[in-house]
Design an enzyme around this catalytic site. Structure first.
Site, PDB file in Angstrom:
ATOM      1  N   ARG A  19       0.518  14.469  12.883  1.00 38.89           N
ATOM      2  CA  ARG A  19       1.089  14.253  11.676  1.00 38.89           C
ATOM      3  C   ARG A  19       1.130  15.568  10.774  1.00 38.89           C
ATOM      4  O   ARG A  19       0.472  15.769   9.521  1.00 38.89           O
ATOM      5  CB  ARG A  19       0.084  13.036  10.806  1.00 38.89           C
ATOM      6  N   LYS A  60       0.646  -1.334  -0.080  1.00 34.86           N
ATOM      7  CA  LYS A  60      -0.018  -0.003   0.094  1.00 34.86           C
ATOM      8  C   LYS A  60       0.855   1.155  -0.099  1.00 34.86           C
ATOM      9  O   LYS A  60       0.729   2.206  -0.720  1.00 34.86           O
ATOM     10  CB  LYS A  60      -0.949   0.058   1.058  1.00 34.86           C
ATOM     11  N   ASN A  61       2.002   1.424   0.874  1.00 36.03           N
ATOM     12  CA  ASN A  61       2.537   2.625   1.001  1.00 36.03           C
ATOM     13  C   ASN A  61       3.828   2.735  -0.204  1.00 36.03           C
ATOM     14  O   ASN A  61       4.392   4.022  -0.204  1.00 36.03           O
ATOM     15  CB  ASN A  61       3.221   2.415   2.292  1.00 36.03           C
ATOM     16  N   CYS A  82      -4.404  12.142  12.583  1.00 35.31           N
ATOM     17  CA  CYS A  82      -5.468  10.936  12.657  1.00 35.31           C
ATOM     18  C   CYS A  82      -5.111  10.270  14.050  1.00 35.31           C
ATOM     19  O   CYS A  82      -4.604  10.927  14.969  1.00 35.31           O
ATOM     20  CB  CYS A  82      -4.847   9.821  11.573  1.00 35.31           C
ATOM     21  N   ARG A 141      -8.699  -0.713   5.066  1.00 33.19           N
ATOM     22  CA  ARG A 141      -8.173   0.457   4.220  1.00 33.19           C
ATOM     23  C   ARG A 141      -6.545  -0.085   3.936  1.00 33.19           C
ATOM     24  O   ARG A 141      -6.110   0.660   2.874  1.00 33.19           O
ATOM     25  CB  ARG A 141      -7.990   1.456   5.248  1.00 33.19           C
ATOM     26  N   ASP A 154       5.073   0.655  11.896  1.00 38.15           N
ATOM     27  CA  ASP A 154       4.102  -0.079  11.577  1.00 38.15           C
ATOM     28  C   ASP A 154       3.723  -1.519  11.717  1.00 38.15           C
ATOM     29  O   ASP A 154       2.774  -2.153  11.735  1.00 38.15           O
ATOM     30  CB  ASP A 154       3.703   0.100   9.911  1.00 38.15           C
TER      31      ASP A 154
HETATM   32  C1  EPZ Z   1       4.457   6.915   6.176  1.00 35.91           C
HETATM   33  O1  EPZ Z   1       3.734   7.890   6.848  1.00 35.91           O
HETATM   34  C2  EPZ Z   1       3.476   5.532   5.948  1.00 35.91           C
HETATM   35  N1  EPZ Z   1       2.266   6.114   5.179  1.00 35.91           N
HETATM   36  C3  EPZ Z   1       3.111   5.201   7.551  1.00 35.91           C
HETATM   37  O2  EPZ Z   1       2.245   4.190   7.348  1.00 35.91           O
HETATM   38  C4  EPZ Z   1       4.299   5.098   8.320  1.00 35.91           C
HETATM   39  O3  EPZ Z   1       3.915   4.705   9.489  1.00 35.91           O
HETATM   40  C5  EPZ Z   1       5.290   6.103   8.303  1.00 35.91           C
HETATM   41  O4  EPZ Z   1       5.577   6.520   6.981  1.00 35.91           O
HETATM   42  C6  EPZ Z   1       6.551   5.972   9.113  1.00 35.91           C
HETATM   43  O5  EPZ Z   1       7.295   4.804   8.489  1.00 35.91           O
HETATM   44  C7  EPZ Z   1       2.555   5.964   4.012  1.00 35.91           C
HETATM   45  O6  EPZ Z   1       3.350   5.755   3.195  1.00 35.91           O
HETATM   46  C8  EPZ Z   1       1.206   6.267   3.356  1.00 35.91           C
HETATM   47  P1  EPZ Z   1       6.594  10.281   8.147  1.00 35.91           P
HETATM   48  P2  EPZ Z   1       4.334   9.398   6.639  1.00 35.91           P
HETATM   49  O7  EPZ Z   1       6.314  11.751   7.554  1.00 35.91           O
HETATM   50  O8  EPZ Z   1       4.928   9.827   5.628  1.00 35.91           O
HETATM   51  C9  EPZ Z   1       6.460  13.479  11.753  1.00 35.91           C
HETATM   52  C10 EPZ Z   1       0.390   2.726   7.783  1.00 35.91           C
HETATM   53  O9  EPZ Z   1       0.237   2.122   8.673  1.00 35.91           O
HETATM   54  N2  EPZ Z   1       6.365  14.472  10.591  1.00 35.91           N
HETATM   55  O10 EPZ Z   1       7.775   9.539   8.053  1.00 35.91           O
HETATM   56  O11 EPZ Z   1       3.201  10.365   7.233  1.00 35.91           O
HETATM   57  C11 EPZ Z   1       5.308  12.478  11.909  1.00 35.91           C
HETATM   58  O12 EPZ Z   1       4.176  13.400  12.459  1.00 35.91           O
HETATM   59  C12 EPZ Z   1       0.827   4.056   7.797  1.00 35.91           C
HETATM   60  O13 EPZ Z   1       0.538   2.231   6.724  1.00 35.91           O
HETATM   61  C13 EPZ Z   1       6.369  15.735  10.844  1.00 35.91           C
HETATM   62  O14 EPZ Z   1       6.747  16.089  12.092  1.00 35.91           O
HETATM   63  O15 EPZ Z   1       5.176   9.163   8.101  1.00 35.91           O
HETATM   64  C14 EPZ Z   1       5.545  11.496  12.313  1.00 35.91           C
HETATM   65  O16 EPZ Z   1       5.661  11.689  13.804  1.00 35.91           O
HETATM   66  C15 EPZ Z   1       0.793   4.743   9.159  1.00 35.91           C
HETATM   67  N3  EPZ Z   1       6.212  16.682   9.963  1.00 35.91           N
HETATM   68  C16 EPZ Z   1       6.937  11.138  11.786  1.00 35.91           C
HETATM   69  O17 EPZ Z   1       7.498  12.595  11.363  1.00 35.91           O
HETATM   70  C17 EPZ Z   1       6.379  16.386   8.543  1.00 35.91           C
HETATM   71  O18 EPZ Z   1       6.147  17.209   7.674  1.00 35.91           O
HETATM   72  C18 EPZ Z   1       7.031  10.209  10.731  1.00 35.91           C
HETATM   73  O19 EPZ Z   1       6.407  10.579   9.706  1.00 35.91           O
HETATM   74  C19 EPZ Z   1       6.159  14.801   8.264  1.00 35.91           C
HETATM   75  C20 EPZ Z   1       6.201  14.135   9.444  1.00 35.91           C
END
Ligand code: EPZ
Length: 417
Positions: free
Chosen positions: A124, A24-25, A119, A399, A308
């Site tokens: 996020r 999915k990701n 969420c 989902r 995850d």
């Molecule tokens: C991706 O989310 C995945 N989703 C998530 O999978 C996964 O848990 C996550 O990466 C971490 O591996 C998809 O790929 C669609 P991040 P993403 O940006 O890109 C903070 C699942 O269950 N952050 O690496 O949103 C954020 O709040 C989902 O399949 C900022 O502060 O993750 C978090 O605490 C859940 N500012 C951390 O970084 C930003 O601009 C990691 O977020 C972006 C992120």
């Protein structure tokens, strides 16, 4: 979304071979990136799940003809003028729709995308995405809950990410593909799904190097063309979830056509917990060998242990012979499964971002799913809990997992819907 529940009879041993769906990701950013590709694209190994359906609807709303086909493929025809406003209801339905910002900017010079809300697992924010776009010369305006991006000519630059955000790395890398000159993204995320996105874009004509490391180089090009029959990588989180199902139930399961090169951060941890993990050709196998050992886990960006998999691993550790400590470092609220596991008799205490799990027995209960991976953890708990567990809110599961219940049933689980 229909509200469905599953009734799981604990104590069955899972055995047999099973296939795994596309990741999915990886599919979500790959789909978003097709905004930049002219002509026809076909993607293969695409599971029919809620989040991917949302992205398909998003692309169609942007005037890109996108259709699911029965053979788990998606056909995309991008030949009309792309709209640059992402509809509110689609972005709120699936926050990963924010991935369309980079491609829209690169393709049209504009993007108007609703600021995604938080969420259940955390706030996020998207500040790292925004900072990266500003470095590429994008003007940004926040208005009425939307982010308006404009950049008549994106210019390559050096971008240092304050945190290796997966989404920000993908969004910025996509925008950089059609920027003028070179972009260097440092402290970039290294997840395999980002490598898959880059491999897809390279087939479309992008010039990207270093993906999978923490410094990515992108040389901007004039245009990108459609890609025929791109096979998306298997879902490593689904693989890890199924392996735990096999180990938890004292079974012996084999997952076919995996890509073992990026599973070690998951399978090393399962081995440390006492499961027998082996690789044969392109398959990975998990058989049980007695006690599940307590282990200490700290989630981290790839190649660390993936956040995850944290909830599913915690269910495994409720059956370990001793105390384990699970530290969640990526999201601020990713212990939603803990309270439901406690209702099933698990002995877990939370102290900030750490949970201490004392192994013991689980007993059946009615439990509620709040988010995707917590849902998987509760289904796994139902497989070993004494009695019949009813898991409410399966729509959260659907989902991100394609037919997880069906796959578990194929392996011998007793689950009624
Ligand atoms: C991706 O989310 C995945 N989703 C998530 O999978 C996964 O848990 C996550 O990466 C971490 O591996 C998809 O790929 C669609 P991040 P993403 O940006 O890109 C903070 C699942 O269950 N952050 O690496 O949103 C954020 O709040 C989902 O399949 C900022 O502060 O993750 C978090 O605490 C859940 N500012 C951390 O970084 C930003 O601009 C990691 O977020 C972006 C992120």
């Amino acid at each position: 979304m229909e509200k469905i529940s599953a009734r799981i009879t604990g104590g069955k041993t899972l055995k047999g071979k099973i296939g795994v769906s596309g990741a999915k990701n990886a599919v979500l950013p790959v789909l978003a990136s097709t905004i930049m590709l002219g002509g026809e694209t076909t993607l293969l190994n695409i599971p029919s799940i809620g989040d991917i359906n949302s992205m398909v609807r998003m692309l169609n709303s942007l005037n890109i003809r996108t259709e699911y086909r029965a053979d788990e493929s998606i056909h995309i025809l991008n030949e009309k003028k792309v709209r640059h406003i992402a509809p509110y209801e689609l972005v709120t339905a699936m926050r990963a729709s924010f991935f369309v910002a980079g491609p829209l900017l690169a393709k049209t010079g504009f993007a108007k995308v609703p600021l995604p809300g938080g969420c259940s697992i955390g706030l996020r924010p998207v500040d790292i995405h925004i900072q990266g776009f500003e470095k590429l010369g994008v003007e940004i305006n926040f208005e009425h809950g939307f982010v308006e991006f404009s950049a008549l000519n994106l210019k390559g630059n050096q971008i240092d990410l304050p945190f290796p955000s997966v989404g920000a790395t993908e969004n910025i890398m996509m925008a950089a593909c059609l920027a003028k000159g070179e972009t260097v993204i440092r402290n970039s995320a290294r997840e395999p799904e980002i490598v898959d996105l880059a491999n897809f874009l390279i087939q479309a004509g992008a010039l990207i190097e270093g993906v999978g490391s923490s410094t990515i180089h992108v040389q901007g090009v004039q245009s990108l063309s459609g890609v025929k029959d791109y096979f998306v990588i298997p879902d490593r989180i689904e693989i890890g979830t199924l392996l735990i199902a096999g180990g938890l139930t004292g079974g012996d399961i084999e997952i076919e056509n995996v890509n073992s090169s990026y599973l070690s951060s998951i399978t090393d941890m399962l081995t440390e917990a006492g499961l027998i993990i082996s690789y044969q050709d392109n398959n990975v196998r998990c058989s049980f060998n007695g006690d599940i050992h307590p282990v200490n886990i700290v989630t981290a960006p790839h190649p660390g242990f993936p956040t995850d998999m944290q909830a599913q691993m915690m269910t495994l550790l409720t059956a370990a012979s001793g105390h384990s400590v699970v530290k969640e470092t990526i999201f601020e609220n990713r212990f939603m499964h803990v309270h439901e596991l406690i209702r099933m008799g698990a002995s877990i205490t939370i102290d900030g971002q750490s949970a201490t799990v004392k192994g013991g027995k689980l007993s059946a209960a009615d439990v509620k799913i709040t988010d995707l991976r917590a849902g998987a953890a509760l289904v796994l708990a139902g497989l070993i809990a004494e009695g019949k567990t009813t898991v409410h809110g399966l729509h959260h599961l659907n989902r991100g997992y394609y037919n997880l219940i069906g796959k578990l049933r194929t392996l011998g689980a007793e689950i009624d819907l």
